[in-house]
Scaffold this motif. Structure first.
Motif, short mmCIF file in Angstrom:
data_model
loop_
_atom_site.label_atom_id
_atom_site.label_comp_id
_atom_site.label_asym_id
_atom_site.label_seq_id
_atom_site.Cartn_x
_atom_site.Cartn_y
_atom_site.Cartn_z
N VAL A 33 0.85 -1.19 0.00
CA VAL A 33 0.00 0.00 0.00
C VAL A 33 0.88 1.24 0.00
O VAL A 33 1.50 1.59 1.01
CB VAL A 33 -0.93 0.01 1.23
N LYS A 34 0.95 1.89 -1.13
CA LYS A 34 1.76 3.10 -1.26
C LYS A 34 1.16 3.96 -2.37
O LYS A 34 0.38 3.47 -3.21
CB LYS A 34 3.21 2.74 -1.58
N PRO A 35 1.49 5.24 -2.39
CA PRO A 35 0.92 6.13 -3.41
C PRO A 35 1.17 5.62 -4.83
O PRO A 35 2.25 5.14 -5.15
CB PRO A 35 1.64 7.46 -3.15
N GLY A 36 0.14 5.70 -5.66
CA GLY A 36 0.26 5.29 -7.04
C GLY A 36 0.17 3.79 -7.26
O GLY A 36 0.61 3.29 -8.29
N SER A 37 -0.39 3.08 -6.28
CA SER A 37 -0.48 1.62 -6.40
C SER A 37 -1.92 1.15 -6.27
O SER A 37 -2.82 1.92 -5.92
CB SER A 37 0.37 0.95 -5.30
N ALA A 38 -2.12 -0.11 -6.57
CA ALA A 38 -3.43 -0.75 -6.40
C ALA A 38 -3.20 -2.14 -5.85
O ALA A 38 -2.15 -2.75 -6.08
CB ALA A 38 -4.17 -0.81 -7.73
N TYR A 39 -4.17 -2.65 -5.12
CA TYR A 39 -4.04 -3.99 -4.55
C TYR A 39 -5.37 -4.72 -4.63
O TYR A 39 -6.44 -4.11 -4.66
CB TYR A 39 -3.57 -3.92 -3.09
N THR A 40 -5.28 -6.04 -4.66
CA THR A 40 -6.45 -6.91 -4.60
C THR A 40 -6.11 -8.09 -3.70
O THR A 40 -5.04 -8.68 -3.85
CB THR A 40 -6.83 -7.44 -6.00
N LEU A 41 -6.99 -8.41 -2.77
CA LEU A 41 -6.82 -9.58 -1.91
C LEU A 41 -7.83 -10.63 -2.32
O LEU A 41 -9.03 -10.38 -2.36
CB LEU A 41 -7.02 -9.20 -0.44
N ILE A 42 -7.31 -11.82 -2.63
CA ILE A 42 -8.14 -12.95 -3.05
C ILE A 42 -7.90 -14.11 -2.09
O ILE A 42 -6.76 -14.36 -1.70
CB ILE A 42 -7.79 -13.39 -4.49
N ASP A 43 -8.97 -14.79 -1.70
CA ASP A 43 -8.76 -16.04 -0.97
C ASP A 43 -9.21 -17.19 -1.85
O ASP A 43 -10.07 -17.04 -2.71
CB ASP A 43 -9.44 -16.04 0.40
N PHE A 44 -8.59 -18.35 -1.65
CA PHE A 44 -8.93 -19.51 -2.47
C PHE A 44 -8.77 -20.76 -1.63
O PHE A 44 -8.18 -20.74 -0.55
CB PHE A 44 -8.06 -19.58 -3.73
N SER A 45 -9.29 -21.87 -2.15
CA SER A 45 -9.34 -23.07 -1.34
C SER A 45 -9.76 -24.24 -2.21
O SER A 45 -9.73 -24.16 -3.43
CB SER A 45 -10.34 -22.86 -0.19
#
Length: 232
Positions: free
Chosen positions: A25-37
């Motif tokens: 998480v920093k300026p100019g970034s994007a994130y996605t959290l995925i869970d799987f199983s």
């Protein structure tokens, strides 16, 4: 970032996962959290949360903006990053709290095929997949277990199985970092739970080949911990 709900991490690895997620998480970034199983009741691949942090004003443009406006903007950016980091870490904790060793199957290959589509669709110039999993496939396609313990796989044979099942993904040139590979968790007290170096080497070789075919590159294969910080 993707977290395997069939892998129960100890406190040290949970802390490393959280710290690594926070640095994304920093300026100019994007994130996605995925869970799987495994694909069983209440457990499946899903997007848990996502966010975008706006880019800062360039140094050249800052010279043309009033000090008051800059102070307001900088405070907003600081608050935005702090909120995004807090939200992401809360989601990571929530996902890890529902992890279990009780599921009979672990469909990692099938999940990664879906995750690859999402990673490839990202407009980011630098795509990074932080993958928290024991990386021990146990599905109808392939099983890395035999006689109640992890077996030494033949990377070429297992890769042919993945190809035959149509489970090679496309990660759009992403860099991949794995944490938790070969993790001893629920079976730590069981007989034959030891992971010998040859078994771990074969596991690493398989996933390295898999990601190469899936248009990605394994930068580090934490077995189980990462030895170097991720460069986002």
């Amino acid at each position: 970032m993707a977290i395997d709900q069939t892998t129960v991490f100890d406190e040290k690895l949970q802390a490393q996962i959280a710290a690594t997620a926070a640095t994304a998480v920093k300026p100019g970034s994007a994130y996605t959290l995925i869970d799987f199983s495994a694909f069983s009741q209440g457990h499946y691949t899903e997007v848990v949360t996502r966010g975008i942090i706006e880019a800062p004003i360039s140094a050249k443009l800052r010279d043309d903006v009033s000090e008051r406006a800059l102070r307001t903007f900088d405070a907003c950016m600081t608050g935005q990053s702090a909120f995004a980091r807090k939200s992401l870490l809360a989601a990571v904790v929530q996902v890890q709290s529902t992890a279990t060793n009780d599921l009979a199957k672990s469909d990692i290959l099938a999940a990664l095929k879906d995750i690859g589509d999402k990673v490839r669709a990202s407009p980011a110039a630098d795509r990074v997949l932080f993958l928290a999993s024991d990386m021990l496939e146990n599905s109808s396609v392939a099983s890395f277990y035999a006689h109640n313990t992890v077996r030494r796989v033949d990377p070429a044979v297992e890769l042919r199985k993945a190809n035959a099942a149509g489970l090679i993904a496309d990660f759009g040139g992403a860099r991949v970092y794995v944490i938790g590979a070969g993790l001893l968790s629920g079976d730590a007290k069981a007989r034959n739970a030891y992971r010998d170096p040859q078994t771990m080497t074969a596991l690493r070789q398989f996933w390295t080949l898999y990601f190469q075919q899936s248009n990605a590159k394994v930068q580090e294969f934490g077995a189980p911990a990462l030895l170097s910080p991720i460069s986002y």
